[in-house]
Design a protein around this motif. Structure first.
Motif, PDB file in Angstrom:
ATOM      1  N   VAL A   1       0.876  -1.170   0.000  1.00 22.71           N
ATOM      2  CA  VAL A   1       0.000   0.000   0.000  1.00 22.71           C
ATOM      3  C   VAL A   1       0.913   1.218   0.000  1.00 22.71           C
ATOM      4  O   VAL A   1       1.932   1.213   0.686  1.00 22.71           O
TER       5      VAL A   1
ATOM      6  N   GLN B   1       1.530   5.684  -0.046  1.00 26.44           N
ATOM      7  CA  GLN B   1       0.989   6.967   0.398  1.00 26.44           C
ATOM      8  C   GLN B   1       1.886   8.073  -0.146  1.00 26.44           C
ATOM      9  O   GLN B   1       3.034   8.214   0.297  1.00 26.44           O
TER      10      GLN B   1
ATOM     11  N   LEU C   1      -4.078   7.035   1.345  1.00 25.97           N
ATOM     12  CA  LEU C   1      -3.552   5.692   1.115  1.00 25.97           C
ATOM     13  C   LEU C   1      -4.087   5.116  -0.182  1.00 25.97           C
ATOM     14  O   LEU C   1      -5.238   5.376  -0.571  1.00 25.97           O
TER      15      LEU C   1
ATOM     16  N   TYR D   1       4.240   0.878   1.936  1.00 31.63           N
ATOM     17  CA  TYR D   1       4.061   0.045   3.113  1.00 31.63           C
ATOM     18  C   TYR D   1       3.826  -1.408   2.709  1.00 31.63           C
ATOM     19  O   TYR D   1       3.036  -1.688   1.795  1.00 31.63           O
TER      20      TYR D   1
ATOM     21  N   PHE E   1      -6.156  -4.717   5.900  1.00 35.32           N
ATOM     22  CA  PHE E   1      -4.736  -4.807   6.223  1.00 35.32           C
ATOM     23  C   PHE E   1      -4.561  -4.726   7.730  1.00 35.32           C
ATOM     24  O   PHE E   1      -4.780  -3.660   8.319  1.00 35.32           O
ATOM     25  N   ASP E   2      -4.176  -5.838   8.359  1.00 38.82           N
ATOM     26  CA  ASP E   2      -4.192  -5.845   9.830  1.00 38.82           C
ATOM     27  C   ASP E   2      -2.853  -5.513  10.473  1.00 38.82           C
ATOM     28  O   ASP E   2      -2.831  -5.134  11.649  1.00 38.82           O
TER      29      ASP E   2
ATOM     30  N   TRP F   1       1.028  -3.479   9.542  1.00 43.64           N
ATOM     31  CA  TRP F   1       1.750  -2.658   8.575  1.00 43.64           C
ATOM     32  C   TRP F   1       3.204  -2.480   9.015  1.00 43.64           C
ATOM     33  O   TRP F   1       3.485  -2.407  10.208  1.00 43.64           O
ATOM     34  N   GLY F   2       4.095  -2.394   8.032  1.00 45.90           N
ATOM     35  CA  GLY F   2       5.459  -1.999   8.326  1.00 45.90           C
ATOM     36  C   GLY F   2       5.544  -0.484   8.472  1.00 45.90           C
ATOM     37  O   GLY F   2       4.534   0.213   8.346  1.00 45.90           O
ATOM     38  N   GLN F   3       6.740   0.015   8.724  1.00 49.24           N
ATOM     39  CA  GLN F   3       6.937   1.454   8.901  1.00 49.24           C
ATOM     40  C   GLN F   3       7.091   2.195   7.578  1.00 49.24           C
ATOM     41  O   GLN F   3       7.076   3.419   7.539  1.00 49.24           O
TER      42      GLN F   3
END
Lengths: 121, 108
Positions: free
Chosen positions: A37, A39, A45, A95, A108-109, A111-113
Motif C-alpha cells: 500500500v 501513500q 492511502l 508500506y 490490512f491488519d 503494517w510496516g513502517q
C-alpha cells in the motif's frame, strides 16, 4: 509479535527501476496473503498490489499493471515489489501490509513502517 | 471503482468529547466490507475496525463502527490524548480496494 520491515526505497530517475523488500516475522508468513500500500507525500492511502499465500495469484491497481510485479519467498519470509518504468506519480512511502482476505477483498491488519520511493530527475 | 468520501475533513474537539466520523461510498459496499484505520504523523496506519463494526485486536472499546450499504460511521466515545490523529476508511467489497481521503481529529 508481528513485524514487517521494508527496505529498498531510494531516489530514482523517471523511467528507472527499483526493488522493494519486506522482511516478515512473528507469524507464519506462508499462510497469509500479503500486500503493498502506498501513500504519496501529504496524501491518502492507495492499495497497490496483493499476492496469495503461495504466490499463485497476484492482483494490482490499474495504475501499476504492467510496470510493477509483486512476489514472495516463503522460505525467506520475504515480500517483494519490483517497480519498473517509474513515474513521478509513483513517489510515495510504500508500506508492506499483512492482508486478511482473498481475491475478492480484504483489509490490512499489520503494517510496516514504510520505505520512501522518490521518482525525480 | 468505489469512491469513499469522508467527512468532515477536520474535526476539532477536546479530550473527553465524543467524535463522530462519516464515510460515504459512491455505491453500496457489499457485505459491509468496510475497515477503519488510525494514522499518527510519521507512523504507519493501524487497523481499528473491520467488517464495519468488529474491533481489531487490542483496540479499546471506546472505538466503535457502524453502518451498512453506503453510509458508515466511526465513533470515539470519549477522546483520549492519544486519539488525535488522521482516520481513514477502506472498502474491500469491490476491487480495487479503495480508501477515503481521511478525517483529521485535532485538539480544539
Amino acid at each position: 509479535e508481528v513485524q514487517l520491515v521494508e527496505s529498498g526505497g531510494d531516489l530514482v530517475q523517471p523511467g528507472g527501476s527499483l526493488r522493494l523488500s519486506c522482511a516478515a516475522s512473528g507469524f507464519t508468513f506462508s499462510t497469509y496473503w500479503m500486500s503493498w500500500v502506498r501513500q504519496a507525500p501529504g496524501k491518502g492511502l492507495e492499495w497497490v498490489a496483493s499476492v496469495k499465500e503461495d504466490g499463485s495469484e497476484k492482483y494490482y491497481v490499474d495504475s501499476v499493471k504492467g510496470r510493477f510485479t509483486i512476489s514472495r519467498d516463503n522460505a525467506q519470509n520475504s515480500l517483494y515489489l519490483q517497480m519498473n518504468s517509474l513515474r513521478a506519480e509513483d513517489t510515495a512511502v510504500y508500506y508492506c501490509a499483512r492482508f486478511r482476505g482473498w481475491h475478492l477483498g480484504g483489509y490490512f491488519d499489520y503494517w510496516g513502517q514504510g520505505t520512501l520511493v522518490t521518482v525525480s530527475s | 471503482e468505489i469512491v469513499l468520501t469522508q467527512s468532515p475533513g477536520t474535526l476539532s474537539l477536546s479530550p473527553g468529547e465524543r467524535a463522530t466520523l462519516s464515510c460515504r461510498a459512491s455505491q453500496s459496499v457489499s457485505n459491509s466490507y468496510l475497515a477503519w484505520y488510525q494514522q499518527k504523523p510519521g507512523q504507519a496506519p493501524r487497523l481499528l475496525i473491520y467488517g464495519a463494526s468488529s474491533r481489531a485486536t487490542g483496540i479499546p472499546d471506546r472505538f466503535s463502527g457502524s453502518g451498512s450499504g453506503t453510509d458508515f460511521t466511526l465513533t470515539i466515545s470519549r477522546l483520549e490524548p492519544e486519539d488525535f490523529a488522521v482516520y481513514y476508511c477502506q472498502q474491500y467489497g469491490s476491487s480495487p480496494w479503495t480508501f477515503g481521503q481521511g478525517t483529521k481529529v485535532e485538539i480544539k
